[in-house]
Design a protein around this motif. Structure first.
Motif, mmCIF file in Angstrom:
data_model
loop_
_atom_site.group_PDB
_atom_site.id
_atom_site.type_symbol
_atom_site.label_atom_id
_atom_site.label_comp_id
_atom_site.label_asym_id
_atom_site.label_seq_id
_atom_site.Cartn_x
_atom_site.Cartn_y
_atom_site.Cartn_z
ATOM 1 N N LEU A 293 0.813 -1.205 0.000
ATOM 2 C CA LEU A 293 0.000 0.000 0.000
ATOM 3 C C LEU A 293 0.851 1.262 0.000
ATOM 4 O O LEU A 293 0.509 2.255 -0.662
ATOM 5 C CB LEU A 293 -0.945 -0.008 1.200
ATOM 6 C CG LEU A 293 -2.087 -1.016 1.094
ATOM 7 C CD1 LEU A 293 -2.809 -1.144 2.425
ATOM 8 C CD2 LEU A 293 -3.069 -0.620 -0.007
ATOM 9 N N TRP A 311 -0.608 7.834 2.238
ATOM 10 C CA TRP A 311 -0.376 6.720 3.154
ATOM 11 C C TRP A 311 -1.273 6.831 4.385
ATOM 12 O O TRP A 311 -1.803 5.837 4.868
ATOM 13 C CB TRP A 311 1.091 6.644 3.551
ATOM 14 C CG TRP A 311 1.424 5.620 4.598
ATOM 15 C CD1 TRP A 311 2.202 5.790 5.694
ATOM 16 C CD2 TRP A 311 0.983 4.243 4.656
ATOM 17 N NE1 TRP A 311 2.281 4.638 6.430
ATOM 18 C CE2 TRP A 311 1.545 3.671 5.813
ATOM 19 C CE3 TRP A 311 0.177 3.470 3.834
ATOM 20 C CZ2 TRP A 311 1.319 2.354 6.183
ATOM 21 C CZ3 TRP A 311 -0.063 2.140 4.209
ATOM 22 C CH2 TRP A 311 0.515 1.604 5.366
ATOM 23 N N LEU A 314 -4.646 5.569 3.225
ATOM 24 C CA LEU A 314 -4.666 4.119 3.029
ATOM 25 C C LEU A 314 -4.625 3.380 4.365
ATOM 26 O O LEU A 314 -5.285 2.345 4.531
ATOM 27 C CB LEU A 314 -3.481 3.696 2.147
ATOM 28 C CG LEU A 314 -3.592 4.096 0.680
ATOM 29 C CD1 LEU A 314 -2.251 3.916 -0.023
ATOM 30 C CD2 LEU A 314 -4.677 3.283 -0.020
ATOM 31 N N ASP A 317 -8.100 3.544 5.706
ATOM 32 C CA ASP A 317 -9.025 2.708 4.940
ATOM 33 C C ASP A 317 -8.808 1.218 5.150
ATOM 34 O O ASP A 317 -9.767 0.433 5.150
ATOM 35 C CB ASP A 317 -8.900 3.017 3.442
ATOM 36 C CG ASP A 317 -9.430 4.394 3.072
ATOM 37 O OD1 ASP A 317 -10.136 5.000 3.897
ATOM 38 O OD2 ASP A 317 -9.107 4.873 1.970
ATOM 39 N N HIS A 318 -7.555 0.801 5.323
ATOM 40 C CA HIS A 318 -7.239 -0.628 5.298
ATOM 41 C C HIS A 318 -6.877 -1.231 6.655
ATOM 42 O O HIS A 318 -6.894 -2.461 6.793
ATOM 43 C CB HIS A 318 -6.086 -0.891 4.319
ATOM 44 C CG HIS A 318 -6.449 -0.665 2.890
ATOM 45 N ND1 HIS A 318 -6.938 -1.663 2.088
ATOM 46 C CD2 HIS A 318 -6.409 0.458 2.128
ATOM 47 C CE1 HIS A 318 -7.176 -1.186 0.876
ATOM 48 N NE2 HIS A 318 -6.869 0.103 0.872
#
Length: 376
Positions: A293, A311, A314, A317-318
């Protein structure tokens, strides 16, 4: 094409390096050690980690072929409550155990094969190095591991080799996790890791929160002694002619809700960002995912500020939702009575048990486990 320095060539750094080099960026991997190098760990490569590697283009069959005899395929998991009751689940998707000396070297050589340049160098102060020796790089990624994050857990692990033919059925194909009534925020484990002729080698150990260590009788060393002396799987190994190695200690940087994924212009991944599961202590799956990612963030950025913003997004989100859910489950199961009650529920709700075991293996989100529908 960007120039990228990745400091730390473990699973997170090697995964980021492989992806960036495959995207034709100029990547330099820094690490203080030559590979292969020993790495003290539980050696469990979970279903979640295997899925992350599959998504990165490394099929499990290729991984196991590269590991050779230094691996064990795992198809079952056992989770035991402090009162001795246990939940066992057989999964349709196998996991494996591979010694980290072997596993990390496979990922490292994959990254170098994709075009990463390797420099053996111990980079300690990234803030200072970013202004000096690393200033030539467009982007710097911190993948130095636990001590670049906030180490908050401690563990001890050893190896036990036993006669395969004398082992009880299932022991050499299952990962086993045991809760303890004294060390409430920890657990012990027995994982098979390799076949050595007519013997099977197991990784055995215990882990606990560093804040819970209370000398002289509540240290991780005392926990290890208690586990080795009283655990039924350990007794079975010794009955099968088990030979033990002295345990080795290590620290973990599990998610604590205060993870800093960007610091002083450097993006942090894997253990350096405290991405390790706060309930299980498993960090390889999130290390691999974070590497890929962060490569995505770098690949789509026009400036270092874009990378930092990308970053952070992400990560949110993850990772953040599921790590938050795992922390909640850990808190709910902190007490001995809570663990025993949870085991009662697992034994009466087979589908819920399957999902709980899948969460332990990184194959099902903790956040989804907390929904009412998962209890049905």
């Amino acid at each position: 094409m960007a120039t990228v320095a990745i400091v730390g060539a473990g699973p997170a750094g090697a995964s980021a390096g492989f992806r960036l080099a495959s995207m034709d960026h100029a990547v330099t991997l820094f690490d203080r050690a030559e590979f292969p190098r020993p790495k003290t760990c539980g050696d469990w490569i979970t279903q979640g980690a295997l899925r992350a590697l599959e998504e990165s283009g490394l099929p499990t069959s290729e991984l196991l072929a590269s590991a050779g005899a230094e691996h064990a395929v795992v198809t079952e998991s056992l989770l035991a409550a402090p009162n001795g009751n246990a939940s066992e689940v057989t999964s349709a998707d196998a996991a494996c155990c591979i010694p980290r000396r072997v596993f990390d070297d496979i990922l490292f050589r994959r990254a170098v094969g994709a075009g990463c340049r390797f420099v053996r160098q111990d980079v300690r102060d990234l803030t200072a190095e970013r202004r000096t020796s690393l200033k030539e790089f467009d982007h710097v990624v911190d993948a130095r591991g636990v001590y670049a994050g906030v180490p908050n857990c401690v563990a001890l692990r050893g190896y036990v080799a036993a006669d395969t033919a004398a082992l009880e059925p299932g022991l050499s194909s299952s990962v086993r996790i045991y809760a303890d009534p004294v060390f409430r925020r920890g657990y012990g484990w027995v994982f098979p890791v390799a076949r050595e002729g007519d013997r099977t080698r197991f990784n055995v150990g215990v882990g606990m929160w560093k804040a819970d260590s209370r000398p002289p009788e509540r240290t991780v060393a005392h926990y290890y002694e208690r586990f080795v002396a009283g655990n039924p799987a350990m007794r079975a190994l010794h009955d099968a002619g088990g030979d033990s190695t002295p345990p080795r200690g290590y620290s973990l940087a599990v998610a604590d809700g205060r993870s800093r994924v960007v610091e002083n212009g450097v993006v942090k991944i894997g253990d350096a960002a405290n991405l390790t599961d706060p309930l299980t202590g498993e960090g390889i799956a999130n290390a691999v995912r974070s590497g890929f990612l962060v490569a995505e963030a770098i690949g789509s950025a026009r400036s270092p500020a874009d990378v930092e913003e990308g970053w952070r997004r992400l990560y949110a989100d993850h990772f953040s939702r599921d790590l938050r859910a795992a922390r909640l489950v850990r808190t709910l199961l902190e007490g001995t009575a809570a663990k025993n009650t949870a085991m009662w529920l697992l034994k009466r709700r087979p589908r819920f048990a399957e999902r709980f075991h899948a969460c332990l293996a990184g194959a099902y989100p903790w956040a989804d486990l907390l929904s009412w529908s998962s209890l049905r």
